[in-house]
Enzyme design. Structure first.
Site, PDB file in Angstrom:
ATOM      1  N   ASP A  90       0.815  -1.216   0.000  1.00 43.08           N
ATOM      2  CA  ASP A  90       0.000   0.000   0.000  1.00 43.08           C
ATOM      3  C   ASP A  90       0.844   1.259   0.000  1.00 43.08           C
ATOM      4  OD1 ASP A  90      -2.549  -1.156  -0.014  1.00 43.08           O
ATOM      5  OD2 ASP A  90      -2.370  -1.626   2.135  1.00 43.08           O
ATOM      6  N   TYR A 137       6.357 -10.144   6.608  1.00 41.24           N
ATOM      7  CA  TYR A 137       6.344  -8.693   6.796  1.00 41.24           C
ATOM      8  C   TYR A 137       6.927  -8.385   8.164  1.00 41.24           C
ATOM      9  CZ  TYR A 137       3.215  -7.756   2.817  1.00 41.24           C
ATOM     10  OH  TYR A 137       2.678  -7.627   1.562  1.00 41.24           O
TER      11      TYR A 137
END
Lengths: 245, 245
Positions: free
Chosen positions: B52, B110
């Protein structure tokens, strides 16, 4: 009147150096404006020394006087709230009028960072000078050793005529270390000439590249003339690291 | 037609995420434009997944096909020369048509970075979420353990209705570690929901603040409803860390 001592970190990338200049955004000016906004007083901040356009600081030291009695920590928080995060006041304390950020300083340490590899990561490129050609660190160390001590450093300043008194300086430390792809040049002195650290770094890089022999260090020093043999290394690799009082 | 696999690092601060969007500057688009300039061919880059707006990557993986036969290293150098230094192709290799950056991926890791102190240095502020209140890492670890495994993660995604097939995912790892003022949340899965890592981080931060008890993790999970109990942590702390094939 109360004197405050502050320690400041900054990413110099987007600033025209430390010192206030007309029509430029400088670190000193940003902090002076913030203190003025908070206290309503026009203050002048005195740094331990200037840093040039694009040079960073892990620990610049400065002092200023204000009339308002404010809790140091409240002042620190307020300033950090209104300035950009690429400048941070790291610590603050009340000091006596005897303290002077520049005059009381015993010595300063700068560090110059080279990334000696194919490419710098996106997280470090603002803070490293990229040199792809493998550098000979042993040769750099050898050249550095010849420059330590009390000498006329005219050959290692961008503008010898700028100095009013003398171009003789004492270089207490000039150290080259490698850790993986990172090469660090650490330099300390009780007083540096204009662009002296970047000139030392520029020369040591040329030695590392094999463009000049390490033995020429003494010769360049003794020449007392700045020539193309001594390039000024880019600003982005340089950090004001520590000021000793 | 030759397929290339590339590993990309990027500082997402100034980009509207990975995926090409009209009137926005995205990572995918910057690389596609660069390859088009170099090879003259319109290429489509397939990433292992989207990141994002504002999210970073230490190692995003992507593939693309081009007709030109080029030495991989020459292509890497040429691309890195014409794009900004906040995006770097770290490595490149020729792969067979069987390789697909998204479909061949076994799992992704992540990492979410919190700076748990008074202030972030100017050299890290783009990459850390600042939380001044001391966080209870033991409580965060306890909550995290309840979320590991195969569950319906509807309560931890920004938009459950976006998923066409299922909101059930296997969370292989969810680890919280502290090192000084830095707290890292590491998460790995063979497939994450939309904004799932930032939702997990947002919830764990609330647990660390003492706003919710660690025991509620299971309850929130079982509710399968996204509510204000689960905020989305800021993008700047998130890095796509590793893609496993």
């Amino acid at each position: 009147m109360q004197r405050y001592k502050i320690k400041i970190s900054y990413d110099g990338t987007d600033y025209s150096g430390w010192q206030v200049q007309p029509d430029r955004v400088t670190i000193q000016q940003v902090i002076e404006n913030a203190i003025k906004k908070i206290t309503g007083q026009v203050v002048k901040i005195h740094g331990s020394g200037r840093t040039d356009n694009g040079v960073h600081a892990v620990a610049q030291i400065a002092h200023f006087d204000i009339e308002t009695q404010m809790l140091p920590k409240a002042l620190l928080r307020a300033v950090n709230c209104i300035i950009n995060p690429d400048i941070r006041i790291i610590s603050i304390s009340k000091v006596s009028q005897a303290f002077h950020a520049r005059k009381s300083a015993k010595s300063k340490e700068y560090r110059y960072f080279i990334w000696n590899g194919d490419q710098v990561t996106p997280f470090l490129y603002r803070y490293r000078t990229l040199i792809r050609q493998p550098l000979d660190v042993a040769a750099m160390k050898k050249a550095a050793r010849q420059l330590i001590g009390r000498h006329d450093f005219s050959a290692f300043t961008a503008n010898p005529n700028r100095e009013v008194e003398s171009t003789v300086r004492s270089l207490g430390m000039l150290k080259v270390t490698r850790r993986g792809q990172e090469i660090t040049i650490s330099a300390s002195s009780n007083g540096f000439l204009y662009k002296m650290v970047r000139s030392l770094a520029g020369f040591l890089i040329r030695v590392g590249e094999g463009a000049v022999k390490p033995e020429t260090a003494t010769e360049v020093l003794n020449s007392q003339i700045r020539t193309a043999r001594v390039p000024t290394a880019p600003a982005k690799g340089l950090f004001l690291w520590h000021v000793k009082y």
